[in-house]
Design an enzyme around this catalytic site. Structure first.
Site, PDB file in Angstrom:
ATOM      1  N   TRP A 158       0.870  -1.184   0.000  1.00 42.22           N
ATOM      2  CA  TRP A 158       0.000   0.000   0.000  1.00 42.22           C
ATOM      3  C   TRP A 158       0.910   1.237   0.000  1.00 42.22           C
ATOM      4  CZ3 TRP A 158      -1.852   2.873   4.772  1.00 42.22           C
ATOM      5  CH2 TRP A 158      -2.802   3.843   4.431  1.00 42.22           C
ATOM      6  N   ASP A 239      -0.500  -5.215   9.627  1.00 42.43           N
ATOM      7  CA  ASP A 239      -1.487  -4.229   9.198  1.00 42.43           C
ATOM      8  C   ASP A 239      -2.742  -5.006   8.841  1.00 42.43           C
ATOM      9  OD1 ASP A 239      -3.021  -2.262   8.121  1.00 42.43           O
ATOM     10  OD2 ASP A 239      -1.628  -1.687   6.526  1.00 42.43           O
ATOM     11  N   LYS A 277     -13.137  -0.728   6.231  1.00 45.00           N
ATOM     12  CA  LYS A 277     -13.736  -1.623   5.244  1.00 45.00           C
ATOM     13  C   LYS A 277     -14.709  -2.597   5.881  1.00 45.00           C
ATOM     14  CE  LYS A 277      -9.974  -0.744   4.101  1.00 45.00           C
ATOM     15  NZ  LYS A 277      -9.113   0.458   4.198  1.00 45.00           N
TER      16      LYS A 277
END
Ligand code: PLA
Length: 433
Positions: A158, A239, A277
């Site tokens: 990311w 993460d 999310k």
């Protein structure tokens, strides 16, 4: 009179302070490039073509292309609004205690020994990004003296990871992750790079649904990575931005985190969690940072230092998103509803993989497109070049990040054929008009 040398000097000095005659103090400031991910929203908004499609930022959309607020979230919000005891006082620096407890239980499992022993320090954070940043600042300040401040990130990862760790004062290095030829994991390369890492280096791992590749290690590979981590004395930093979004099951998607947290030693580690999310709380910025420590005593001191990172940065976190998430997790009925909706979102994304794959195969494109089915999570990493992505945006009004990543969650049954047609165009004839 006004024209006396002194007055002229005063005017000149004022002009100089203001950056020259008529100029701004910020005259020298350069235009920054748009963010490679969030900037896609701007290009989408500016596009007036009715066929336009936003497959950039990872944000879930319904079959009708609309943002989705979970029913469990709406109900929790209504209950919070109706609660006469609710107020708008500051939260503690570490955030809402109930949210912190439920967050770490969600990741590790409620009866995990580390939780039972009080060895996990958790603070609320500004979603996943904030958790990563607070974690990175803490590490930069508190890794043992004399130990390198180095973090190993997967290549690719990311895009924000590099900046977050770099700005926090960590030296950023990469480990091999994605093999473009097989479109799978370069496990041998990953292990070789990590074997060469200095002891004490921080190892950033995506807990599941690796962004942007959609390629995760297998359970056996995770076990080998744990062994390597322990052998090389690396500090794992997970993460976890997609728990529940990969498989539709919160527990299944926490397997890697739980494997590491349960390793004997006990294994110390850091964990950043996001509810953007999996609970659709994007703009509420609900997240948590946990540090799993060897003892309760160490965890207490670590938490006190995490608070010292937070206090001068934003004092204390926002209440609303964390209160919603805590209510959804704590209330058995809302919790069940959440899990059902989460499974529904994951299922729709998988259905979009099937639909896109079917459309691509029907067009008899060269090459093997089965990676669309195999990749895990919100994104498909297509391997399309920057030039091909540019054509997709310019000619087809399909907005995506220039690394060829598409957000499967932004697709619908109606838009799949259009995307396949556009991909076929750029793959077979380079998208020439
Ligand atoms: N970690 C990973 C791996 C992510 O993909 C994202 C979000 C985050 C952390 C941070 O999310 P949060 O701060 O909103 O909780 N990545 C998105 C959005 C979905 C973004 O770039 O900010 C993406 O499109 O890649």
């Amino acid at each position: 009179m006004c024209d006396s040398p002194n007055a002229r000097l005063a005017v000149l000095a004022r002009q100089l302070c203001a950056g020259g005659p008529g100029g701004s103090t910020w005259e020298h400031v350069q235009q920054a490039p748009p963010d490679p991910i969030i900037g896609v929203n701007d290009s989408y908004r500016a596009d007036t073509d009715p066929r336009k499609l936003n497959l950039g930022v990872g944000a879930y959309r319904t079959e009708e292309g609309k943002p989705y607020v979970l029913r469990a979230v709406r109900e929790a919000e209504a209950a919070l609004a109706a609660d006469p005891a609710a107020n708008k006082e500051y939260l503690p620096i570490a955030g809402l205690p109930e949210f912190n407890r439920l967050s770490r239980e969600l990741a590790l499992g409620p009866s995990h020994p580390a939780i039972r022993d009080g060895r996990v320090a958790t603070v609320q954070a500004l979603s996943g990004t904030g958790a990563l940043r607070v974690g990175a600042e803490f590490l930069a300040q508190h890794l043992p003296p004399g130990q390198p401040r180095v973090v190993y990130l997967p290549n690719p990862t990311w895009g924000n990871h590099k900046t977050i760790f770099g700005r926090a004062g960590m030296q950023v290095r990469e480990y091999r992750y994605f093999d473009a030829k097989t479109r799978g994991l370069d496990f041998a390369g990953m292990c070789a790079d990590l074997s060469a890492a200095p002891p004490g280096a921080v190892l950033l791992l995506h807990a599941c649904a690796h962004n942007p590749t959609g390629v995760d290690p297998s359970p056996e590979q995770w076990r080998q990575l744990l062994a390597l981590t322990q052998e090389r004395k690396l500090l794992p930093f997970f993460d976890s931005a997609y728990q529940g979004f990969a498989s539709g099951d919160l527990d299944a998607d926490a397997a890697s985190v739980r494997l590491f947290a349960s390793a004997p030693g006990p294994q110390e580690m850091v964990l950043a969690q996001s509810f953007a999310k999996n609970m659709g709380l994007y703009g509420e910025r609900a997240g948590a940072l946990s540090v799993v420590c060897k003892s309760k005593e160490v965890a207490g001191r670590v938490e006190s230092q995490l608070k010292l990172v937070i206090r001068p940065m934003y004092s204390n976190p926002p209440m609303h998103g964390a209160a919603i998430a805590a209510r959804v997790m704590a209330d058995p009925r809302l919790n069940a509803l959440w899990k059902e909706e989460l499974a529904g979102m994951a299922h729709r994304i998988k259905a979009m993989r099937q639909a896109l794959y079917g459309q691509l195969v029907a067009r008899q494109l060269p090459g093997d497109w089965s990676f669309v089915l195999k990749q895990i999570g919100m994104f498909s990493y297509t391997g399309l070049s920057k030039a091909q992505c540019e054509v997709l945006t310019r000619k087809w009004h399909i907005h995506l990040t220039m690394d060829g990543r598409i957000s499967m969650a932004g697709l619908s049954a109606a838009s799949c054929p259009y995307l396949a047609e556009a991909i076929a165009d750029v793959v077979t004839n380079g998208g020439s008009a």
